[in-house]
Design an enzyme around this catalytic site. Structure first.
Site, PDB file in Angstrom:
ATOM      1  N   LYS A  70     -15.487  78.051   1.621  1.00 39.78           N
ATOM      2  CA  LYS A  70     -14.894  79.271   1.623  1.00 39.78           C
ATOM      3  C   LYS A  70     -15.709  80.256   0.506  1.00 39.78           C
ATOM      4  O   LYS A  70     -15.802  81.384   0.440  1.00 39.78           O
ATOM      5  CB  LYS A  70     -13.529  79.587   1.917  1.00 39.78           C
ATOM      6  CG  LYS A  70     -13.070  79.043   3.175  1.00 39.78           C
ATOM      7  CD  LYS A  70     -11.558  79.111   3.111  1.00 39.78           C
ATOM      8  CE  LYS A  70     -10.837  78.494   4.670  1.00 39.78           C
ATOM      9  NZ  LYS A  70      -9.409  78.198   4.379  1.00 39.78           N
ATOM     10  N   TYR A  81     -17.319  79.074  11.619  1.00 41.95           N
ATOM     11  CA  TYR A  81     -16.307  78.701  10.846  1.00 41.95           C
ATOM     12  C   TYR A  81     -16.026  77.094  10.612  1.00 41.95           C
ATOM     13  O   TYR A  81     -16.041  76.467   9.794  1.00 41.95           O
ATOM     14  CB  TYR A  81     -15.003  79.549  11.208  1.00 41.95           C
ATOM     15  CG  TYR A  81     -13.792  78.803  10.153  1.00 41.95           C
ATOM     16  CD1 TYR A  81     -13.739  79.452   9.064  1.00 41.95           C
ATOM     17  CD2 TYR A  81     -12.757  78.120  10.828  1.00 41.95           C
ATOM     18  CE1 TYR A  81     -12.513  78.936   8.331  1.00 41.95           C
ATOM     19  CE2 TYR A  81     -11.758  77.727  10.176  1.00 41.95           C
ATOM     20  CZ  TYR A  81     -11.738  78.203   8.505  1.00 41.95           C
ATOM     21  OH  TYR A  81     -10.609  77.804   7.930  1.00 41.95           O
ATOM     22  N   VAL A 121      -8.816  70.730   2.703  1.00 45.82           N
ATOM     23  CA  VAL A 121      -8.003  69.824   3.203  1.00 45.82           C
ATOM     24  C   VAL A 121      -8.507  68.415   3.333  1.00 45.82           C
ATOM     25  O   VAL A 121      -7.875  67.484   3.531  1.00 45.82           O
ATOM     26  CB  VAL A 121      -7.412  70.369   4.433  1.00 45.82           C
ATOM     27  CG1 VAL A 121      -8.454  70.146   5.616  1.00 45.82           C
ATOM     28  CG2 VAL A 121      -6.211  69.788   5.141  1.00 45.82           C
ATOM     29  N   TYR A 129      -3.797  78.263  -1.683  1.00 42.53           N
ATOM     30  CA  TYR A 129      -2.792  78.574  -0.805  1.00 42.53           C
ATOM     31  C   TYR A 129      -1.534  79.044  -1.757  1.00 42.53           C
ATOM     32  O   TYR A 129      -1.488  79.735  -2.624  1.00 42.53           O
ATOM     33  CB  TYR A 129      -2.578  77.804   0.410  1.00 42.53           C
ATOM     34  CG  TYR A 129      -3.840  77.246   0.838  1.00 42.53           C
ATOM     35  CD1 TYR A 129      -4.887  78.453   1.360  1.00 42.53           C
ATOM     36  CD2 TYR A 129      -4.290  76.008   0.838  1.00 42.53           C
ATOM     37  CE1 TYR A 129      -6.075  77.719   2.085  1.00 42.53           C
ATOM     38  CE2 TYR A 129      -5.536  75.414   1.227  1.00 42.53           C
ATOM     39  CZ  TYR A 129      -6.384  76.538   1.919  1.00 42.53           C
ATOM     40  OH  TYR A 129      -7.566  75.957   2.401  1.00 42.53           O
ATOM     41  N   SER A 159     -12.221  73.641   3.205  1.00 44.84           N
ATOM     42  CA  SER A 159     -12.072  75.196   2.632  1.00 44.84           C
ATOM     43  C   SER A 159     -12.800  75.473   1.365  1.00 44.84           C
ATOM     44  O   SER A 159     -13.014  76.601   1.042  1.00 44.84           O
ATOM     45  CB  SER A 159     -10.526  75.665   2.541  1.00 44.84           C
ATOM     46  OG  SER A 159     -10.051  75.462   3.633  1.00 44.84           O
TER      47      SER A 159
END
Lengths: 305, 305, 305, 305
Positions: free
Chosen positions: B64, B188, B258, B240, B61
């Site tokens: 991103k 992705y 992760v 998150y 992630s």
């Protein structure tokens, strides 16, 4: 600095799109929306202001920064057994999260969280004593003995406080209230009704810009570590479900109140208070946010650069 | 700095409580949890590292941040028609918020938001072209042509990617996908499978510490204003529903993956990459967070002081 | 009975407020809304009809009654490990409940539940075999070999089936799919695309009015106990979040489809099929419900009296 | 019938798995769980009973059937402006649905809905007058002047009624309370504390089995249409998020109370009251449900066959 503030007030103060004054508390609904004030208390002790900075306004949820500070002083990390420290992603008065998480509020700045904090700092005291203590603390950090509670506002809130009563009883149903719900609500509504000017509020926030110490009086209010942590909570949760937007646009820790005030902290530089009664759709001062955005653009105080 | 990093790795590296390696992606589940690395790229160009900093890991992630940067370059503020910029208060893969808000993800860093960003940057291109573009950008900002995608990881994710497929189809059902869902998911999963070392990653984040300009190469990547805004999004949404906790403990903008990596930005000072595969209960690197907490304590780099 | 039906169609058929034809499936969107049909298959074998009762229409979710019946035959109470049997309180395509309850659908009649049932009855078969089995069962209970699947509708659904794909992948992410998602969706979209007339549908439901046995052919389809239970599920969950309204107004177990059909069961008396393409705001046939309401008023078939 | 009831009590009464007595109301927590009673009032006036049928118990939420009947008499369809008529899919005391639907309860049988009904029937009266009216109505339909409120239970509920207070204040915050919250809660807690025996309760429900008319006294209580509709609401919403389960197993309209009672209606046949204090995990009488299941199996009274 004075020139910057004057220009901000001159530019923004003429806006036709001033947002909407909160109307669910009758005493706040009748405030003239055509007011705008800004005060900057610098780390060196100088204070600059522009606009209606001598006008008293109801600090409302901004008081939650002060009650959190008191609670951390009394309970230390025990506070985090009562409330979390994550953004809620929900409006200020949402109850959905409470049901999903066993009555524990996500953070100390949503209404449920601040009510839990009010309960936590009562510890066996009567509402009156607790309020006296809160008021004394605010006077101390602002270095101003004239600060008072506006009891008309507090009464007005009590009469229309069903949503907050619902939140408090909900937490009580999970065994999360140590004091009678009525007492806690009374305390909560009254500390939200503290009236201050922008100048007083900017001075009251100075310890958060000074790593926990008021750089003017030299008095330490909280440890450096705790000041940083309070700032982080203001950044993450200070504007309800508009916190991301405030961070994006302004880039400072801040706490808004439904009375139209915002307290923002530029660590190492200044404590800033703005006030304009009209609110945006998530309940934060519309012109106040714009004023802060402009100030940070000109001073380069964003914590993200 | 080298001494600080060595001591951090020495102290934290012996911890018995290392969290839990992510097990839902088979290729990640078999990583040795006894690894820890930290790299600090200073604004003056020097890079310090300790631990397993030459070890490649899946940035997941963290990618991103890079796709958001690319999307902002392509679409400008049009990006915000696709995703919001508020913390979600939910886990990384929650779909509840999507249903309540007509398929628009709360921010670009939850999975749904990053999938929407992947769709946004494809604009008529094939997945292969888009991936080439993303990889080229990462190589450019890291100033390192050797960076690659780990296709085994990408394949592994594709096979177990039902939750992300659910999110993508859900958004598609609101007419929010411009490209076929399979293409977007392929893009992705592959950009999440970029493999980097801590050194490479720290260098890649340097432009965010330098107001949009890589202070070493002198290349401007984004405007100063945009760099600040990306930092604000990392602060508010980068971890998150553990974002509040990270802000409270570390006090820097950061983005976790992760795979156990975290990229953190100390504006004006440094870009920092940490890696340790074990995750805490909300999915962020356990020892990585501890390492950053210690580093900030010793350097005073918290943005909140 | 014929007089009653004629009068219902004459009275209701002229209504100007016919609801809205479902538009999310292109093949259904072009159906002429000015159609209305009703068929009543009595326990003694006689069938009465009025209106456009020879017109084929897409039974859509009404097919879920038949797939549930097949699944109960194959898995017995094992079905309830896959789906619950409570009303959901949510729209037919909601995903929120799935996230809160680990991917287990609340009942077999919401979309997620019916997809889980489709997966359950595949047990190692290909979609084609499963569809053949479903079609054979429907032909058997309707005693009519001419019943077919409308493949144009099925294709149309597949192309616009992102919401259902999202539900299926979501369940798969909890390990709740035994077959490939694409296969299950193919099966689901095709059994929803069975085309029937009101006469055929009324006859197909007769076993539910006869305690599990078709009173005309004397064939037992399910046990009496199971028939009662299927009826109870139709009562509680047959109209999504309009189930309470249907029970209140009509007072019979029933299952609606987005094609505008409703199958209702008057235990001991009759099986009733109505069809009118216009839907109310929760997705159930507007005139169809009115027709049933009138029929029950005149026959006294409500189960609640 | 007497033999059937005797056998049911003999068989079920020895169960070791009796559920758990509600413990959140102190006065109910101390009830002996080893009690079981059943009474059947037939349409012809005969009443059969077995077990502890002379024992008074707190009818709790069963009283909501009676207050709904009164409200429908006073307001007619105006009741549906105050509450909906759909199953909620949530536990009896959930507040989530209220927030999502502007403070309007899904149905009159969840706590919020019953509180709204209590408010609706007060119309300018004091709690005492309203309670007298409710009690008079219950005595009238049961044809028994000895029925009383257990004030100890009511007081006990008031003291531990935070969850219900939360619901009431929440509705008040949407302007949905015509009377002071304290008055409404007082009325609500007291009507829930009516104490009855199974015999009294079975007789009180007889008008619902007789299309609105008490078949013994010949008194019409409500119209036939209204009786059917009350039955439909009991079927759909009478057991909270266990309503589907009750319909599936028992197949009769019914309303449970946390005191362990259930009132069930077999239209045209009988009114049935069961009582056993132990509850299942969703809060309905465990042995009571089993007793009804057995009774319906042997009598064939299911409305679904």
């Amino acid at each position: 600095m004075q020139a910057i503030l004057d220009e901000i007030v001159a530019t923004i103060g003429v806006s036709n799109d001033r947002g909407k004054v909160a109307d669910y508390i009758p005493q706040l609904a009748c405030i003239d929306p055509n007011q705008l004030a800004i005060s900057v208390a610098l780390a060196d002790g100088r204070v600059f202001s522009a606009g209606d900075h001598q006008q008293l306004f109801s600090i409302q949820s901004i008081s939650k920064v002060f009650t959190l500070t008191i609670a951390l002083g009394k309970l230390g990390d025990g506070v985090w057994a009562r409330v979390g420290r994550e953004p809620s992603g929900d409006p200020f008065n949402s109850i959905v999260q409470l049901e999903h998480e066993n009555g524990k509020p996500r953070n100390p700045f949503i209404n449920a969280g601040a009510i839990a904090i009010a309960d936590a700092i009562m510890v066996g005291h009567q509402p009156k004593e607790t309020l006296a203590e809160i008021l004394q603390f605010v006077r101390f950090i602002a270095d101003d003995e004239s600060i008072c509670i506006d009891h008309n506002v507090a009464e007005s809130e009590l009469k229309t406080g069903d949503r907050n009563a619902s939140l408090a009883h909900f937490m009580a149903s999970f065994g999360r209230m140590n004091n009678p719900v009525d007492y806690v609500l009374g305390t909560y509504f009254h500390h939200c009704s503290i009236a201050m000017t922008c100048q007083q509020l900017a001075k009251a926030g100075l310890f958060l810009a000074g790593d926990g110490e008021n750089p003017v009086t030299g008095t330490r209010v909280v440890s450096a570590r705790r000041a940083r942590r309070i700032n982080s909570l203001m950044m993450m949760c200070g504007h309800y479900d508009g916190s991301g937007e405030f961070a994006y646009r302004v880039g400072l820790p801040g706490k808004s109140g439904v009375g139209g005030g915002i307290l923002a902290v530029a660590p190492g530089h200044a404590s800033i208070a703005v006030w304009s009664p009209g609110l945006d759709e998530v309940g934060n001062s519309k012109l106040g946010t714009e004023a802060l955005e402009k100030l940070v653009q000109q001073t380069g105080w964003s914590v993200f650069a």
